[in-house]
Design a protein around this motif. Sequence first.
Motif, PDB file in Angstrom:
ATOM      1  N   ASN A  88       0.851  -1.188   0.000  1.00  0.00           N
ATOM      2  CA  ASN A  88       0.000   0.000   0.000  1.00  0.00           C
ATOM      3  C   ASN A  88       0.890   1.242   0.000  1.00  0.00           C
ATOM      4  O   ASN A  88       2.087   1.147  -0.257  1.00  0.00           O
ATOM      5  N   ASP A 116      -4.521  -1.808   5.718  1.00  0.00           N
ATOM      6  CA  ASP A 116      -4.367  -0.387   5.374  1.00  0.00           C
ATOM      7  C   ASP A 116      -4.682   0.499   6.578  1.00  0.00           C
ATOM      8  O   ASP A 116      -3.996   1.504   6.828  1.00  0.00           O
ATOM      9  N   SER A 119      -1.621   0.243   9.140  1.00  0.00           N
ATOM     10  CA  SER A 119      -0.413   0.991   8.767  1.00  0.00           C
ATOM     11  C   SER A 119      -0.644   2.494   8.832  1.00  0.00           C
ATOM     12  O   SER A 119       0.224   3.247   9.288  1.00  0.00           O
ATOM     13  N   SER A 120      -1.816   2.962   8.428  1.00  0.00           N
ATOM     14  CA  SER A 120      -2.080   4.406   8.457  1.00  0.00           C
ATOM     15  C   SER A 120      -2.154   4.928   9.884  1.00  0.00           C
ATOM     16  O   SER A 120      -1.670   6.029  10.176  1.00  0.00           O
TER      17      SER A 120
END
Length: 296
Positions: A88, A116, A119-120
């Motif tokens: 990503n 996602d 990680s964000s």
Amino acid sequence: MQPNIQSLSPQNWKDYELIDCGGFEKLERFGELILVRPEPQAVWNKLLPESEWQKMHHIKFKGKSATSGEWVKKNPNIPDRWHIQYKNDDVAIKFRLALTSFKHVGIFPEQAVNWDFISSKIKAFKNPNPKVLNLFAYTGGASLIAKAAGADTTHVDSIKQVVSWANENQDISDLKDIRWVVEDALKFVQRELKRGKTYNGIILDPPAYGHGPKGEKWKLEDLIKEMMRDVVQLLDPQEHFLILNTYSLGFSSIIVENLIKGAHPEVQNLNIGELYLKARSGVNLPLGVFGKFSTV
């Protein structure tokens, strides 16, 4: 506060594609290999003709019983193991896939939506060394993502073989120092509470049924309330996220919402909904419900 209700599907995953599903089967591409596997949720008819399925697939799983079966290859030279990548905007990881006797290949592709999110959120933390706990962690997709994003990561699963598989995935992803724990998840959480430990991120992906390494029995509807009560106490009060994902056919997103609110009445930024995969043929395949929240 009312939760945000979502239906989420992975986007832009080059190494995975759901091509079609129906008739209690799914046609999927993992890297360059196309597989046919059973899918109990696909109660509708296939959108693509059976002749296309027969022409496209390389390997098909044929069940011998409700819990096991065998893989039938068109070409005997097709490998039993191979690698794929997930990437990503923040991180990239790799997986070793394999043809197991339980129809699984070592990955649940719909979980990319949660990866996602993980990680964000880790990238958004002010803490330069956040701690993440992955429970019922299987072959480690969420653990790899958390580690690659910069978190001090603890991976807990009750089955030694899948923890070893996750360790292989760490190696081929050029990562190191994930903490591997082979233990009953609830026992581990209760011990961490006694130790006064806290985590910035907690991920739970519990099965409907399971067993710990010492024969401990896990039944989702019997133990999830106790688990949620305990894990929210492990969250760092300043910066945190939590994901609860379930595959049980009897669980709805409203049940997940009620579990989270019951354990954490002051929860903010709660999102609930369904995970699904969108097939190339146009049909959507539902694959579990989730609840998640964060302070960032």
